[in-house]
Design a protein around this motif. Sequence first.
Motif, PDB file in Angstrom:
ATOM      1  N   ASP A 106       0.849  -1.256  -0.058  1.00 36.63           N
ATOM      2  CA  ASP A 106       0.045   0.261   0.043  1.00 36.63           C
ATOM      3  C   ASP A 106       0.748   1.350  -0.045  1.00 36.63           C
ATOM      4  OD1 ASP A 106      -1.095  -2.455   1.690  1.00 36.63           O
ATOM      5  OD2 ASP A 106      -2.835  -1.341   0.965  1.00 36.63           O
ATOM      6  N   ASN A 107       0.260   2.532  -0.516  1.00 35.04           N
ATOM      7  CA  ASN A 107       0.782   3.558  -0.394  1.00 35.04           C
ATOM      8  C   ASN A 107      -0.153   4.637   0.024  1.00 35.04           C
ATOM      9  OD1 ASN A 107       2.704   5.682  -0.690  1.00 35.04           O
ATOM     10  ND2 ASN A 107       2.368   6.015  -2.966  1.00 35.04           N
ATOM     11  N   GLY A 108      -0.156   4.911   1.560  1.00 35.02           N
ATOM     12  CA  GLY A 108      -1.211   5.688   1.973  1.00 35.02           C
ATOM     13  C   GLY A 108      -1.610   5.062   3.296  1.00 35.02           C
ATOM     14  N   ASP A 109      -2.974   5.407   3.627  1.00 35.12           N
ATOM     15  CA  ASP A 109      -3.588   5.069   5.023  1.00 35.12           C
ATOM     16  C   ASP A 109      -3.935   3.240   5.098  1.00 35.12           C
ATOM     17  OD1 ASP A 109      -5.300   4.569   7.199  1.00 35.12           O
ATOM     18  OD2 ASP A 109      -6.106   6.255   7.215  1.00 35.12           O
ATOM     19  N   ILE A 110      -3.461   2.696   6.033  1.00 34.85           N
ATOM     20  CA  ILE A 110      -3.519   1.321   6.102  1.00 34.85           C
ATOM     21  C   ILE A 110      -4.249   0.985   7.434  1.00 34.85           C
ATOM     22  CG2 ILE A 110      -1.833   0.545   4.544  1.00 34.85           C
ATOM     23  CD1 ILE A 110       0.068   0.032   6.800  1.00 34.85           C
ATOM     24  N   SER A 111      -4.793   1.935   8.170  1.00 32.21           N
ATOM     25  CA  SER A 111      -5.282   1.767   9.484  1.00 32.21           C
ATOM     26  C   SER A 111      -6.119   0.443   9.644  1.00 32.21           C
ATOM     27  CB  SER A 111      -6.049   2.825  10.131  1.00 32.21           C
ATOM     28  OG  SER A 111      -5.050   4.104   9.963  1.00 32.21           O
ATOM     29  N   GLU A 112      -7.209   0.483   8.845  1.00 29.92           N
ATOM     30  CA  GLU A 112      -8.457  -0.592   8.812  1.00 29.92           C
ATOM     31  C   GLU A 112      -7.761  -1.837   8.551  1.00 29.92           C
ATOM     32  OE1 GLU A 112     -12.711  -1.576   7.222  1.00 29.92           O
ATOM     33  OE2 GLU A 112     -11.934   0.494   7.185  1.00 29.92           O
ATOM     34  N   LYS A 113      -6.903  -1.770   7.412  1.00 33.44           N
ATOM     35  CA  LYS A 113      -6.212  -3.080   6.789  1.00 33.44           C
ATOM     36  C   LYS A 113      -5.370  -3.573   7.918  1.00 33.44           C
ATOM     37  CE  LYS A 113      -3.401  -4.816   2.897  1.00 33.44           C
ATOM     38  NZ  LYS A 113      -2.998  -4.634   1.868  1.00 33.44           N
ATOM     39  N   LEU A 114      -4.421  -3.003   8.534  1.00 37.41           N
ATOM     40  CA  LEU A 114      -3.765  -3.427   9.410  1.00 37.41           C
ATOM     41  C   LEU A 114      -4.286  -3.876  10.858  1.00 37.41           C
ATOM     42  CD1 LEU A 114      -0.717  -3.795  10.212  1.00 37.41           C
ATOM     43  CD2 LEU A 114      -0.515  -1.499  11.412  1.00 37.41           C
ATOM     44  N   ALA A 115      -5.039  -3.558  11.234  1.00 34.69           N
ATOM     45  CA  ALA A 115      -6.144  -3.744  12.421  1.00 34.69           C
ATOM     46  C   ALA A 115      -6.706  -5.235  12.096  1.00 34.69           C
ATOM     47  CB  ALA A 115      -7.153  -2.872  12.747  1.00 34.69           C
ATOM     48  N   THR A 116      -7.110  -5.581  10.830  1.00 39.66           N
ATOM     49  CA  THR A 116      -7.748  -6.627  10.344  1.00 39.66           C
ATOM     50  C   THR A 116      -6.894  -7.738  10.183  1.00 39.66           C
ATOM     51  OG1 THR A 116      -9.592  -5.420   9.271  1.00 39.66           O
ATOM     52  CG2 THR A 116      -9.351  -7.623   8.756  1.00 39.66           C
ATOM     53  N   THR A 117      -5.742  -7.258   9.702  1.00 37.75           N
ATOM     54  CA  THR A 117      -4.678  -8.375   9.269  1.00 37.75           C
ATOM     55  C   THR A 117      -3.977  -8.879  10.644  1.00 37.75           C
ATOM     56  OG1 THR A 117      -4.198  -7.242   7.231  1.00 37.75           O
ATOM     57  CG2 THR A 117      -2.629  -8.675   8.276  1.00 37.75           C
ATOM     58  N   MET A 118      -3.905  -7.979  11.534  1.00 34.89           N
ATOM     59  CA  MET A 118      -3.126  -8.336  12.742  1.00 34.89           C
ATOM     60  C   MET A 118      -3.809  -8.757  14.002  1.00 34.89           C
ATOM     61  SD  MET A 118      -0.016  -8.190  11.896  1.00 34.89           S
ATOM     62  CE  MET A 118       0.707  -8.570  13.664  1.00 34.89           C
ATOM     63  N   GLN A 119      -5.503  -8.805  13.918  1.00 34.26           N
ATOM     64  CA  GLN A 119      -6.316  -9.020  15.118  1.00 34.26           C
ATOM     65  C   GLN A 119      -6.050 -10.155  15.776  1.00 34.26           C
ATOM     66  OE1 GLN A 119     -10.510  -9.281  13.698  1.00 34.26           O
ATOM     67  NE2 GLN A 119      -9.840 -10.716  11.866  1.00 34.26           N
ATOM     68  N   ASN A 120      -5.762 -11.362  15.143  1.00 31.69           N
ATOM     69  CA  ASN A 120      -5.365 -12.772  15.897  1.00 31.69           C
ATOM     70  C   ASN A 120      -4.243 -12.536  16.774  1.00 31.69           C
ATOM     71  OD1 ASN A 120      -7.781 -13.921  14.996  1.00 31.69           O
ATOM     72  ND2 ASN A 120      -6.680 -14.718  13.252  1.00 31.69           N
ATOM     73  N   GLU A 121      -3.237 -11.810  16.249  1.00 31.28           N
ATOM     74  CA  GLU A 121      -2.069 -11.722  16.808  1.00 31.28           C
ATOM     75  C   GLU A 121      -2.142 -10.893  17.964  1.00 31.28           C
ATOM     76  OE1 GLU A 121      -2.102 -11.582  13.634  1.00 31.28           O
ATOM     77  OE2 GLU A 121      -0.558 -12.827  12.692  1.00 31.28           O
ATOM     78  N   LEU A 122      -2.892  -9.743  17.836  1.00 28.12           N
ATOM     79  CA  LEU A 122      -3.278  -8.793  18.917  1.00 28.12           C
ATOM     80  C   LEU A 122      -3.612  -9.449  20.108  1.00 28.12           C
ATOM     81  CD1 LEU A 122      -2.639  -5.806  19.567  1.00 28.12           C
ATOM     82  CD2 LEU A 122      -4.648  -5.246  18.567  1.00 28.12           C
TER      83      LEU A 122
END
Length: 267
Positions: A106-122
């Motif tokens: 990505d090149n920009g805001d990734i807030s939502e995508k990152l939260a979804t991608t990392m939800q299990n690890e978090l």
Amino acid sequence: MANISASQVNELRQKTGVGMMDCKKALVACDGDMEGAIEHLRKTGMAKAEKKAGRSATQGIFVSLVKGNVGTIIELLCETDFVAKTDAFKAFGAGVAEKVINEFADNGDISEKLATTMQNELKELIAKIGENMHLRRAVRWVSNGKIGSYLHTGVAYGVMVDVEGECDDELLSSICMHVTAFSPRYIVPADVPADIVAKEREIAAAQLAGKPANMIENIVNGKINKWYSEVCLTKQPWINDQKTSLEKVAPKLTVKRMVRWQVGEEI
């Protein structure tokens, strides 16, 4: 495989606070056994994590990583300053930054995508540490020039800038420090929305009631230029020399974008 009903899923959700899909998966894994599903969710840390999800998380850290012309800055929140300073919390943030740089495109805001991608690890980290946490904000930039970042301790600020043109590492570092210290709202006057400029002009003109009409326009223009020197990065008094500005110090430099965040602001 047991036939799992919607009422069973809802019952498990009410008992654990875990999302519907994870509840259904737990019931399927336990062949419809409710107590077994509850134990399954507890063992995976999901139930514990979801119960903490409503608790306020306004402390935390910024993590930033720049590799070549790619950079990221991430806000990771928790409940207490104590946890924010732990090695486990910092290591998790560092790992997230590496993942963003190396695996995202990505090149920009990734807030939502990152939260979804990392939800299990978090959720696993929440279960381990025992506090609510979330990945609140994140950007990933690919620059045609250079990216610089600065993380301020004490009151936690995170800054990242993307520049093109003539800019050595020392100047780039100074720009990041300047953005941290002076909190510019815009980069250049052209970035200021027209309605905001119009409102400032209206306010300035109202302060000149009674003056000759032929004077008002020039005075208003002067006030607007003064206001630009307060809110625009390139026109603010420069951090290393208050008698000059960035546009004068580096006329062949263009600041393309910037972020300046404070941990937990506006929550």
